[in-house]
Design an enzyme around this catalytic site. Structure first.
Site, PDB file in Angstrom:
ATOM      1  N   SER A  82       0.821  -1.179   0.069  1.00 32.44           N
ATOM      2  CA  SER A  82       0.113   0.034   0.107  1.00 32.44           C
ATOM      3  C   SER A  82       0.892   1.277   0.037  1.00 32.44           C
ATOM      4  CB  SER A  82      -0.861   0.015   1.393  1.00 32.44           C
ATOM      5  OG  SER A  82      -0.147  -0.315   2.281  1.00 32.44           O
ATOM      6  N   GLY A 129      -0.052   4.592   0.108  1.00 31.28           N
ATOM      7  CA  GLY A 129      -0.798   5.674   0.746  1.00 31.28           C
ATOM      8  C   GLY A 129      -1.487   6.395  -0.498  1.00 31.28           C
ATOM      9  N   GLY A 142      -2.278   4.461  -3.922  1.00 33.71           N
ATOM     10  CA  GLY A 142      -2.850   3.313  -4.385  1.00 33.71           C
ATOM     11  C   GLY A 142      -1.874   2.022  -3.874  1.00 33.71           C
ATOM     12  N   GLY A 196      -4.649   0.717   5.519  1.00 34.22           N
ATOM     13  CA  GLY A 196      -4.050  -0.399   5.205  1.00 34.22           C
ATOM     14  C   GLY A 196      -4.988  -1.693   5.761  1.00 34.22           C
ATOM     15  N   ASP A 197      -5.698  -1.545   6.791  1.00 34.87           N
ATOM     16  CA  ASP A 197      -6.410  -2.651   7.303  1.00 34.87           C
ATOM     17  C   ASP A 197      -7.644  -2.933   6.693  1.00 34.87           C
ATOM     18  OD1 ASP A 197      -4.542  -2.616   9.490  1.00 34.87           O
ATOM     19  OD2 ASP A 197      -6.117  -1.531  10.951  1.00 34.87           O
TER      20      ASP A 197
END
Lengths: 304, 304
Positions: free
Chosen positions: A218, A220, A223, A249-250
């Site tokens: 990931s 930020g 994408g 992120g989760d």
């Protein structure tokens, strides 16, 4: 069901202050308390997507009791299979400076887990794996848990043909990746720390060579990039994604788990759209469903 | 016994970080948790000086339970007469930057106290006053407690001839002082906020005219100044006093209570020596007894 493991769950406190001025005193009129830890956030998103989600890991002491009570109250769709321990669940404090929107984070290290507690957890994990379609191993390790813990948990899942995602950092990631998880989901900083390279695509390729079957990183607001047995892709949101990076992120991990059997471009589009849709939500583990539906067809996925 | 009142007791967390950098993430390897609130600190010092100390005020929720357990464990000489409430005791977080030694303080506002809980507390307070040689009213008010609460508690003590010390700030101090407490113990900032004057002696005289029988102001490293019916004094430590200002102020209140019947110069010498002796102690409510004995004869008290 989908299992998520949070060995170092936390009671997350959020303090809002008009302005954070180091070395002064602040009165906090707006504070919030919620069950935290990456795997708990992943499970909340999975439950919101309609999946049967089970959380395991450790909880103990008064903060552990509060965490479990709040989890039951705020995420009734998530099944609590946490193991009770003698130590006390850690707290994290996020201080939000309302003048800038920036957050200063203070994370306690976590409880000392005894060897007996760790051994008992391994048994619990294996029992839970028997009913799991997939498992996500998330976040830092508390003191007392061996640094090779995730490598061991990855091997147990692989031995039972349960797809396993690893989302951690530092030495636990380095060791865990060598145990050949199906997927790792680092962010750019974690990938750089692992590989020494700040070029995400190059670093993701390096991470894959270290043992992961697939790497979805990931990045930020840019994408995600994924290096997989089926090819290499870049997925870009229709507009820059900003906000709570933990929550984003989760959400990506939850989307990747929920769409496990779809082709990679579809999985990545969902992960990027869901990450973006968490930005509008005030807390990790929640997302804006209408925004998700709007963004999903607009995510651009290209071969890299 | 000596009674101390802490309406907004707190579970105090101390986080030590190598360096506090706003808008970044910090791992806190060294954290401590202790029962906090000015009146609790005063009672701990009184107990350590050999006095029978009783604490009252409010405690509730999981943090309140932890506070009471830690109080029993760490201050067995202090009697817990706190009233249980439906709300949850607040936390305070002190972030110590180890590179400078400076502290950034984040104080939750406190639980909402209901009208019924406040009325029940007034009864409890009056019953406790019956056995008290003196009473100290300490710290901020939680939401729901009327801003004139201290004025009311001062009047109740005065009506029963129980000497009463008030140590608070802002509007509760302004209202409380008008009820004619025997003593107020502001610091320089609290005195300036009350009177508009930053000259401590002038401000202390002004505060006394507002209703306090005596004013003893703590001036940090410069010691104390007192304006009393018997005269005006300045007490100066033999060397500058630096360190935890909360702990120093609470130690001063404890010393002034413990030496109630001594002449003012003796009371002030004890207060200044005890304040200085708390600086070497890592936490509020503790002091270095040997340093206290060494400093006591060296405090210089002069008429001002």
């Amino acid at each position: 069901m989908i299992l998520t493991v949070t060995l170092n769950a936390a009671l997350d406190l959020t303090y809002r202050v008009p302005r954070l001025l180091p070395h002064t005193e602040h009165r906090v009129d707006r504070s919030a308390e919620r069950p935290g830890g990456k795997g708990l956030n992943v499970a909340r998103v999975l439950a919101a997507l309609g999946h049967d989600a089970v959380v395991t890991g450790f909880a103990g002491g008064p903060t552990g009791e509060t965490l479990r009570r709040l989890l039951a109250e705020t995420a009734p769709g998530v099944t609590d299979a946490l193991a009770s321990i003698s130590g006390t669940t850690r707290r994290t404090v996020a201080v939000v400076d309302e003048s800038t929107g920036d957050t200063t984070q203070l994370n306690e290290a976590g409880p000392e887990v005894t060897q007996e507690e760790w051994i008992a957890f391994e048994d619990r994990y294996v029992r839970l794996l028997a009913g799991a379609e997939a498992v996500a191993l998330c976040g830092s390790l508390p003191p007392g848990v061996p640094v090779g813990a995730y490598a061991h948990l990855v091997r147990q899942a692989r031995a039972r043909q349960v797809p396993v995602v690893l989302d951690t950092s530092g030495e636990p990631l380095r060791r865990g990746i060598a145990a050949r998880p199906d997927l790792v989901k680092p962010n750019a900083a974690e990938l750089a720390a692992l590989t020494g390279s700040t070029a995400p695509l190059e670093a993701a390729r390096d991470a894959r060579r270290r043992g992961a079957h697939a790497v979805a990183a990931s990045l930020g607001s840019e994408g995600m990039v994924a290096v997989t047995p089926d090819g290499t892709w870049r997925a870009t949101p229709p507009r820059p994604v900003r906000g709570n990076p933990t929550g984003a992120g989760d959400a990506a991990v939850a989307a990747l788990l929920a769409a496990w059997h779809l082709p990679w471009p579809d999985r990545l589009a969902r992960a990027v759209a869901l990450s973006a849709a968490t930005v509008n939500a005030p807390v990790a583990g929640e997302f804006d469903a209408a925004l998700y539906e709007e963004l999903l067809p607009k995510v651009r996925v290209t071969m890299a």
